[in-house]
Scaffold this motif. Structure first.
Motif, PDB file in Angstrom:
ATOM      1  N   ALA A 274      -5.787 -12.924   1.990  1.00 48.04           N
ATOM      2  CA  ALA A 274      -5.578 -11.675   2.716  1.00 48.04           C
ATOM      3  C   ALA A 274      -4.305 -10.978   2.240  1.00 48.04           C
ATOM      4  O   ALA A 274      -4.286  -9.754   2.064  1.00 48.04           O
ATOM      5  N   ALA A 275      -3.245 -11.764   2.032  1.00 40.97           N
ATOM      6  CA  ALA A 275      -2.000 -11.176   1.542  1.00 40.97           C
ATOM      7  C   ALA A 275      -2.174 -10.615   0.139  1.00 40.97           C
ATOM      8  O   ALA A 275      -1.601  -9.580  -0.208  1.00 40.97           O
ATOM      9  N   THR A 276      -2.980 -11.290  -0.671  1.00 37.51           N
ATOM     10  CA  THR A 276      -3.243 -10.798  -2.023  1.00 37.51           C
ATOM     11  C   THR A 276      -3.935  -9.447  -1.977  1.00 37.51           C
ATOM     12  O   THR A 276      -3.551  -8.502  -2.685  1.00 37.51           O
ATOM     13  N   LEU A 277      -4.952  -9.335  -1.143  1.00 34.76           N
ATOM     14  CA  LEU A 277      -5.678  -8.070  -1.030  1.00 34.76           C
ATOM     15  C   LEU A 277      -4.770  -6.974  -0.470  1.00 34.76           C
ATOM     16  O   LEU A 277      -4.743  -5.847  -0.984  1.00 34.76           O
ATOM     17  N   GLY A 278      -4.029  -7.281   0.585  1.00 33.56           N
ATOM     18  CA  GLY A 278      -3.141  -6.292   1.156  1.00 33.56           C
ATOM     19  C   GLY A 278      -2.103  -5.800   0.165  1.00 33.56           C
ATOM     20  O   GLY A 278      -1.800  -4.605   0.091  1.00 33.56           O
ATOM     21  N   THR A 279      -1.580  -6.716  -0.635  1.00 30.70           N
ATOM     22  CA  THR A 279      -0.587  -6.354  -1.648  1.00 30.70           C
ATOM     23  C   THR A 279      -1.187  -5.446  -2.709  1.00 30.70           C
ATOM     24  O   THR A 279      -0.546  -4.488  -3.167  1.00 30.70           O
ATOM     25  N   LEU A 280      -2.416  -5.720  -3.104  1.00 26.79           N
ATOM     26  CA  LEU A 280      -3.080  -4.878  -4.099  1.00 26.79           C
ATOM     27  C   LEU A 280      -3.304  -3.462  -3.567  1.00 26.79           C
ATOM     28  O   LEU A 280      -3.074  -2.476  -4.265  1.00 26.79           O
ATOM     29  N   LEU A 281      -3.750  -3.357  -2.318  1.00 31.55           N
ATOM     30  CA  LEU A 281      -3.965  -2.030  -1.737  1.00 31.55           C
ATOM     31  C   LEU A 281      -2.648  -1.268  -1.606  1.00 31.55           C
ATOM     32  O   LEU A 281      -2.582  -0.071  -1.899  1.00 31.55           O
ATOM     33  N   ALA A 282      -1.601  -1.954  -1.159  1.00 34.49           N
ATOM     34  CA  ALA A 282      -0.302  -1.294  -1.026  1.00 34.49           C
ATOM     35  C   ALA A 282       0.188  -0.781  -2.370  1.00 34.49           C
ATOM     36  O   ALA A 282       0.732   0.330  -2.471  1.00 34.49           O
ATOM     37  N   ALA A 283      -0.023  -1.561  -3.427  1.00 40.14           N
ATOM     38  CA  ALA A 283       0.409  -1.152  -4.765  1.00 40.14           C
ATOM     39  C   ALA A 283      -0.334   0.094  -5.229  1.00 40.14           C
ATOM     40  O   ALA A 283       0.248   0.965  -5.889  1.00 40.14           O
ATOM     41  N   ARG A 284      -1.594   0.201  -4.873  1.00 37.48           N
ATOM     42  CA  ARG A 284      -2.377   1.379  -5.262  1.00 37.48           C
ATOM     43  C   ARG A 284      -1.912   2.612  -4.491  1.00 37.48           C
ATOM     44  O   ARG A 284      -1.844   3.722  -5.042  1.00 37.48           O
ATOM     45  N   VAL A 285      -1.597   2.444  -3.215  1.00 41.49           N
ATOM     46  CA  VAL A 285      -1.223   3.573  -2.369  1.00 41.49           C
ATOM     47  C   VAL A 285       0.099   4.186  -2.805  1.00 41.49           C
ATOM     48  O   VAL A 285       0.261   5.417  -2.780  1.00 41.49           O
ATOM     49  N   VAL A 286       1.065   3.363  -3.217  1.00 37.76           N
ATOM     50  CA  VAL A 286       2.382   3.911  -3.561  1.00 37.76           C
ATOM     51  C   VAL A 286       2.384   4.637  -4.901  1.00 37.76           C
ATOM     52  O   VAL A 286       3.345   5.335  -5.227  1.00 37.76           O
ATOM     53  N   GLU A 287       1.316   4.502  -5.663  1.00 37.70           N
ATOM     54  CA  GLU A 287       1.268   5.138  -6.983  1.00 37.70           C
ATOM     55  C   GLU A 287       1.008   6.631  -6.914  1.00 37.70           C
ATOM     56  O   GLU A 287       1.249   7.348  -7.897  1.00 37.70           O
ATOM     57  N   VAL A 288       0.499   7.131  -5.785  1.00 35.28           N
ATOM     58  CA  VAL A 288       0.166   8.553  -5.660  1.00 35.28           C
ATOM     59  C   VAL A 288       0.700   9.082  -4.336  1.00 35.28           C
ATOM     60  O   VAL A 288       0.873   8.322  -3.374  1.00 35.28           O
ATOM     61  N   PRO A 289       0.983  10.381  -4.231  1.00 35.04           N
ATOM     62  CA  PRO A 289       1.432  10.952  -2.955  1.00 35.04           C
ATOM     63  C   PRO A 289       0.329  10.878  -1.910  1.00 35.04           C
ATOM     64  O   PRO A 289      -0.862  10.937  -2.225  1.00 35.04           O
ATOM     65  N   GLY A 290       0.731  10.761  -0.660  1.00 38.21           N
ATOM     66  CA  GLY A 290      -0.241  10.717   0.431  1.00 38.21           C
ATOM     67  C   GLY A 290      -0.421   9.313   0.966  1.00 38.21           C
ATOM     68  O   GLY A 290      -0.310   8.334   0.230  1.00 38.21           O
ATOM     69  N   ASP A 291      -0.730   9.227   2.247  1.00 34.98           N
ATOM     70  CA  ASP A 291      -0.823   7.928   2.915  1.00 34.98           C
ATOM     71  C   ASP A 291      -2.030   7.107   2.496  1.00 34.98           C
ATOM     72  O   ASP A 291      -1.974   5.881   2.502  1.00 34.98           O
TER      73      ASP A 291
END
Length: 315
Positions: A274-291
């Motif tokens: 679960a932490a692995t998946l959450g970390t991957l999603l967080a990494a994708r989100v910070v790459e572009v503007p917007g929540d």
């Protein structure tokens, strides 16, 4: 979301406030703004829905164009809106964000007297009747006023669902008293800055011990660029580094992490997966503007969910 998915009991219901965001480089001079919808609990639900689980957003909006924008944005994200109620006597909250060329950010909130700030314990009945598997609440909602704080407390104490608490402490809001909620919290996901304020600790081992002593169930500690700590088989924290490669906009990363972590745990994944998946999603989100703009497409997101759920882990 299809009508059948909306009719079924949701996997997750997020309870909070979503507002219209107006964003520009210079609020005092720019004539054009980017317009978004933002809200921590809605962001969590967006990640859960993108991963293929059923998510619903519970809140109040005004009978105004901003409220309609919030409703349309939630639906576009695949999040159910049957628990999103319109208050004709109040307005939908808005806020403005300024992103300077040097990366500095300034935020100005206009949420006093908003429809969501008038939520209270009477909103709990419909949420509980929806019978979600998990209810996500945050310190932001509890800090909006006495009514929202009462609603959060009622849900934590009365729900048979997994109660997920993200303290989400914000300097612009009064600090809510969240300690009485910890004995009712099945999953506590907090940052190290929040753990200092809530538990008086930042060291992962001491944070986990303090949270357990306060009555919380499963704990995840976020360290921003330092990664996260999740519970190993012995209950002690295990570390996972950040997967971020480039950071353009950090806002929404914690919400994406929580949505990914929660969806994986509800799908049978281990804390490590679960932490692995959450970390991957967080990494994708910070790459572009917007929540939520950085969330992967649905097919890719569901493939990512299947990977940590089925892979053997040490967590």
């Amino acid at each position: 979301m299809t009508p059948s998915r909306q009719a079924a009991a949701p996997d997750v219901v997020g309870v909070g406030e979503a507002m219209v965001l107006m964003q520009a480089a210079d609020l005092s001079a720019d004539d054009r703004f980017e317009v978004h919808v933002a809200g921590a609990e809605l962001n969590v639900c967006a990640a859960v829905a993108r991963l293929g689980l059923a998510a619903g957003f519970a809140s109040r909006i005004g009978a105004d164009p901003h409220g309609e924008r919030v409703r349309r944005a939630a639906e576009a994200l695949g999040v159910g809106t049957s628990l999103l109620n319109t208050d004709p006597a109040r307005r939908t909250g808005v806020f403005f964000k300024e992103i300077r060329a040097d990366g500095a950010r300034r935020v100005h909130y206009y949420r006093d007297g908003s429809a969501a700030s008038a939520m209270d314990a009477s909103d709990a009945a419909a949420i509980l009747a929806a019978a979600p598997r998990a209810i996500v609440v945050s310190g932001i909602t509890a800090a909006l006023g006495d009514g929202p704080a009462e609603l959060v407390g009622t849900l934590c104490r009365a729900s048979g669902a997994l109660v997920v608490l993200d303290p989400n402490l914000r300097p612009a809001l009064p600090a809510p008293d969240l300690l009485p909620l910890l004995p009712h919290t099945g999953l506590l996901v907090l940052g190290q800055d929040e753990s200092a304020a809530l538990l008086g600790e930042t060291d992962p081992g001491r944070v986990f011990a303090a949270a357990a002593e306060a009555g919380a169930g499963e704990v995840v500690l976020k360290g921003g660029p330092d990664g996260v700590w999740f519970a190993g088989p012995d209950g002690r924290p295990r570390h996972l580094p950040s997967a971020a490669r480039a950071v353009r906009d950090p806002v929404g990363a914690g919400d994406a992490f929580l949505g990914g972590y929660l969806a994986a745990r509800l799908s049978g994944g281990s804390p490590e997966g679960a932490a692995t998946l959450g970390t991957l999603l967080a990494a994708r989100v910070v790459e572009v503007p917007g929540d939520t703009a950085g969330l992967p497409p649905a097919a890719e997101a569901r493939a990512l969910l299947a990977r940590p759920v089925t892979a053997p882990g040490t967590g």
